[in-house]
Motif scaffolding. Structure first.
Motif, short mmCIF file in Angstrom:
data_model
loop_
_atom_site.label_atom_id
_atom_site.label_comp_id
_atom_site.label_asym_id
_atom_site.label_seq_id
_atom_site.Cartn_x
_atom_site.Cartn_y
_atom_site.Cartn_z
N TRP A 1 7.25 -31.81 -27.95
CA TRP A 1 7.02 -30.36 -28.05
C TRP A 1 6.25 -29.84 -26.84
CZ3 TRP A 1 2.06 -28.55 -27.96
CH2 TRP A 1 1.05 -29.48 -28.19
N VAL A 2 5.50 -30.73 -26.17
CA VAL A 2 4.72 -30.31 -24.99
C VAL A 2 5.66 -29.79 -23.90
CG1 VAL A 2 3.11 -31.10 -23.21
CG2 VAL A 2 2.89 -31.93 -25.56
N TYR A 3 6.87 -30.32 -23.85
CA TYR A 3 7.82 -29.92 -22.81
C TYR A 3 8.16 -28.43 -22.91
CZ TYR A 3 8.85 -34.52 -20.87
OH TYR A 3 8.76 -35.70 -20.21
N LEU A 4 8.10 -27.86 -24.12
CA LEU A 4 8.43 -26.45 -24.28
C LEU A 4 7.51 -25.56 -23.45
CD1 LEU A 4 9.09 -26.34 -28.13
CD2 LEU A 4 10.78 -26.38 -26.30
N LEU A 5 6.27 -26.00 -23.25
CA LEU A 5 5.31 -25.24 -22.46
C LEU A 5 5.14 -25.81 -21.06
CD1 LEU A 5 2.57 -24.72 -25.19
CD2 LEU A 5 4.26 -23.06 -24.43
N LEU A 6 5.22 -27.14 -20.94
CA LEU A 6 4.96 -27.78 -19.66
C LEU A 6 6.02 -27.46 -18.62
CD1 LEU A 6 3.27 -29.76 -17.99
CD2 LEU A 6 4.67 -31.62 -18.93
N ILE A 7 7.30 -27.52 -19.01
CA ILE A 7 8.38 -27.33 -18.04
C ILE A 7 8.35 -25.94 -17.41
CG2 ILE A 7 10.89 -27.16 -17.84
CD1 ILE A 7 11.14 -29.62 -19.55
N PRO A 8 8.23 -24.85 -18.20
CA PRO A 8 8.13 -23.54 -17.53
C PRO A 8 6.79 -23.31 -16.87
CG PRO A 8 7.98 -23.26 -19.91
CD PRO A 8 8.31 -24.69 -19.67
N ALA A 9 5.72 -23.98 -17.34
CA ALA A 9 4.38 -23.73 -16.79
C ALA A 9 4.30 -24.13 -15.32
CB ALA A 9 3.33 -24.48 -17.60
N GLY A 10 4.96 -25.22 -14.95
CA GLY A 10 4.89 -25.68 -13.57
C GLY A 10 5.41 -24.66 -12.57
N PRO A 11 6.69 -24.26 -12.67
CA PRO A 11 7.22 -23.27 -11.71
C PRO A 11 6.53 -21.92 -11.79
CG PRO A 11 9.01 -24.40 -12.87
CD PRO A 11 7.74 -24.80 -13.53
N LEU A 12 6.15 -21.47 -13.00
CA LEU A 12 5.49 -20.17 -13.12
C LEU A 12 4.12 -20.18 -12.42
CD1 LEU A 12 6.31 -19.12 -16.79
CD2 LEU A 12 7.18 -18.10 -14.69
N THR A 13 3.39 -21.28 -12.55
CA THR A 13 2.10 -21.38 -11.88
C THR A 13 2.27 -21.38 -10.37
OG1 THR A 13 1.21 -22.63 -13.76
CG2 THR A 13 -0.01 -22.74 -11.69
N LEU A 14 3.24 -22.16 -9.88
CA LEU A 14 3.49 -22.20 -8.43
C LEU A 14 3.93 -20.85 -7.90
CD1 LEU A 14 5.27 -25.67 -8.06
CD2 LEU A 14 2.90 -25.10 -7.54
N GLU A 15 4.75 -20.15 -8.69
CA GLU A 15 5.19 -18.82 -8.27
C GLU A 15 4.01 -17.86 -8.20
OE1 GLU A 15 8.26 -15.24 -9.60
OE2 GLU A 15 8.04 -17.02 -10.84
N ALA A 16 3.12 -17.93 -9.18
CA ALA A 16 1.96 -17.03 -9.19
C ALA A 16 1.05 -17.27 -7.99
CB ALA A 16 1.17 -17.23 -10.49
N LEU A 17 1.01 -18.51 -7.50
CA LEU A 17 0.18 -18.84 -6.34
C LEU A 17 0.89 -18.57 -5.02
CD1 LEU A 17 -1.39 -22.19 -7.61
CD2 LEU A 17 -2.49 -19.95 -7.48
N GLY A 18 2.14 -18.08 -5.08
CA GLY A 18 2.87 -17.77 -3.86
C GLY A 18 3.53 -18.97 -3.21
N PHE A 19 3.69 -20.05 -3.94
CA PHE A 19 4.26 -21.28 -3.38
C PHE A 19 5.69 -21.06 -2.87
CE2 PHE A 19 6.59 -25.32 -3.99
CZ PHE A 19 5.84 -26.16 -3.17
N TYR A 20 6.48 -20.32 -3.62
CA TYR A 20 7.89 -20.13 -3.26
C TYR A 20 8.09 -19.04 -2.21
CZ TYR A 20 8.57 -22.94 -7.44
OH TYR A 20 8.52 -23.94 -8.37
N ARG A 21 7.05 -18.26 -1.95
CA ARG A 21 7.17 -17.22 -0.93
C ARG A 21 6.84 -17.73 0.47
NH1 ARG A 21 4.65 -14.36 -5.15
NH2 ARG A 21 2.60 -14.53 -4.16
N ARG A 22 6.38 -18.95 0.57
CA ARG A 22 6.04 -19.51 1.87
C ARG A 22 7.29 -20.07 2.55
NH1 ARG A 22 0.65 -19.65 2.17
NH2 ARG A 22 -0.53 -19.61 0.20
#
Length: 464
Positions: free
Chosen positions: A55-76
């Motif tokens: 059940w952890v995967y339901l939150l863990l899998i989207p949490a990774g990309p969303l956190t990186l996006e919020a930090l601007g990781f994909y905009r670099r």
């Protein structure tokens, strides 16, 4: 590169990173439970099967990309400074690990501490390796002529110089400006010769409305040659709207949208609204019944207060609240308008005499707003969004630009609620916060507003 291609690339990176975060969690469990690893590090065995963590995967899998996006990781830029990418990734992984630790703690799922540490290290290593592979592929690809895009710039001299600077500022896109065509001095028919001489892949056009005829000739030439033509729509001079291209029954149209154009995130926002409203209504069912009983016993009148509010684009809907005032509050409002403490069309009053004793407590901690979870389930409201105003207050807007706050679905909380609520006396400041939310909307922003709303409500900051 066109926004469509960037969006596809972004989604692909996010899906890959989501899979890498999920793989890292499984590898961390596999390492921690492996007999030889336990024997080598002198660690006790883990009695919990991996199924308990699914059940952890339901939150863990989207949490990774969303956190990186919020930090601007994909905009670099992929070929940007390596240290910036590394630092951003490290912060993202640490935040995900902290969230995972809190999640496992509150759910009382016993988890070896080394498992979370190894998960963080594996996630960082796998995503970093993916980025290095991308960097290598980009460098290799951009050094090969067949993978570079040769473009011709078409427009007036000032626009040609600006376009060239923009192309040169983004080397990751792999574009080479091979020629320029000045529509004020040169015949558009010369474009065909340029296309043949340089084996052009695309033509970027930026011209003023006075040169529509030349632009049309350029587009027709590209159509005949089978070469992509990108027409800049800046001659419409919009200040807020973002321009996208769509199709209207086979006819191309330019769409000017002043609201967020993120269909995937908007869909996820609706999912969060429904799930969040259902969970809250289920968990709070008994307390809500208790509040309803208190209202019934302490003052005459209905438990719920129903009022027509302005919803999406101003469409009226019936908003629900626990009744916190006397039954004739709407009639008494006209007598109190001269005491209004809020500038503009809205009405706010400290120590409002219409509020009942139990209603004052409900309003102080925003308990009276909880029935609006029903509006959220019905799709009339969202968990986060500008607060819906009564129809008569919307009709009194003295600035038509204020109506842009109606361009998104209203919500239970927004920037105004976490910025002092009724302590803000200027309606223009309220609108400014709402428009700031609309212009910078993301799922991460919603998440931050929801988190900051909790202490604001518990401490009754700015409540009246």
């Amino acid at each position: 590169m066109a926004a469509r291609e960037r969006q596809i690339r972004l989604l692909l990176h996010q899906w890959v990173d989501a899979c890498l975060f999920g793989l890292s969690f499984w590898l961390a469990y596999a390492l921690r439970t492996h007999p030889r690893v336990c024997e080598w590090l002198d660690l006790p065995p883990v009695p919990i099967p991996f199924d308990a963590y699914l059940w952890v995967y339901l939150l863990l899998i989207p949490a990774g990309p969303l956190t990186l996006e919020a930090l601007g990781f994909y905009r670099r830029p992929v070929l940007g400074p390596r240290w910036q990418m590394t630092w951003c990734l490290l912060r993202g992984v640490v935040l995900v690990c902290m969230g995972l630790t809190l999640l496992l703690f509150f759910t009382q799922l016993v988890t070896p501490r080394w498992m979370v540490v190894w998960f963080g290290g594996l996630a960082f290593g796998l995503v970093y390796t993916k980025q290095e592979l991308l960097r290598w592929m980009y460098r290799r690809r951009l050094t090969q002529p067949q993978f570079r895009r040769r473009v011709v710039l078409v427009g007036v001299p000032s626009e040609l110089a600006r376009l060239r600077r923009q192309v040169e500022a983004h080397p990751d896109e792999g574009m080479d400006v091979v020629a320029e065509l000045d529509v004020t001095r040169e015949d558009p028919a010369r474009l065909v010769q340029l296309l043949h001489e340089h084996s052009v892949n695309g033509v970027i056009i930026s011209a003023e409305h006075t040169h529509f005829e030349q632009v049309q000739q350029v587009i027709r030439a590209c159509e005949t040659e089978g070469v992509e033509a990108w027409l800049m729509a800046e001659f419409f001079r919009t200040e807020i709207s973002r321009t996208t291209l769509d199709d209207f029954y086979g006819r191309p149209v330019l769409v000017f949208r002043a609201t967020p154009d993120k269909p995937v995130q908007l869909l996820l926002k609706r999912v969060v609204d429904v799930v969040g409203a259902l969970v809250l209504l289920t968990v709070l069912a008994i307390p809500l019944l208790g509040v309803a009983l208190l209202i019934r016993l302490t003052s005459p009148g209905p438990v719920l207060f129903r009022q027509q509010r302005a919803g999406l684009n101003g469409r009226p809907f019936t908003m629900y609240k626990f009744r916190s005032m006397v039954t004739n509050a709407e009639q008494l409002k006209h007598e109190l308008e001269q005491l209004n403490e809020m500038s503009g069309p809205v009405f706010k009053l400290t120590n409002d005499p219409r509020v009942t004793p139990i209603g004052r407590f409900l309003r102080r901690y925003s308990i009276d707003e909880l029935p609006q979870l029903i509006n959220v389930l019905r799709g009339e409201m969202s968990l986060v969004g500008p607060r819906p105003l009564p129809l008569d207050e919307v009709a009194r807007f003295d600035d038509v630009a204020h109506r842009r706050r109606l361009s998104v679905k209203p919500g239970l909380t927004c920037l105004w609620q976490i910025s002092g609520r009724s302590e803000l006396r200027d309606f223009k400041e309220w609108v400014r916060l709402d428009l700031e939310y609309i212009d910078h909307w993301s799922l991460w922003l919603d998440f931050k507003i929801l988190l900051r709303t909790i202490p604001v409500v518990l401490t009754a900051k700015g409540a009246k």
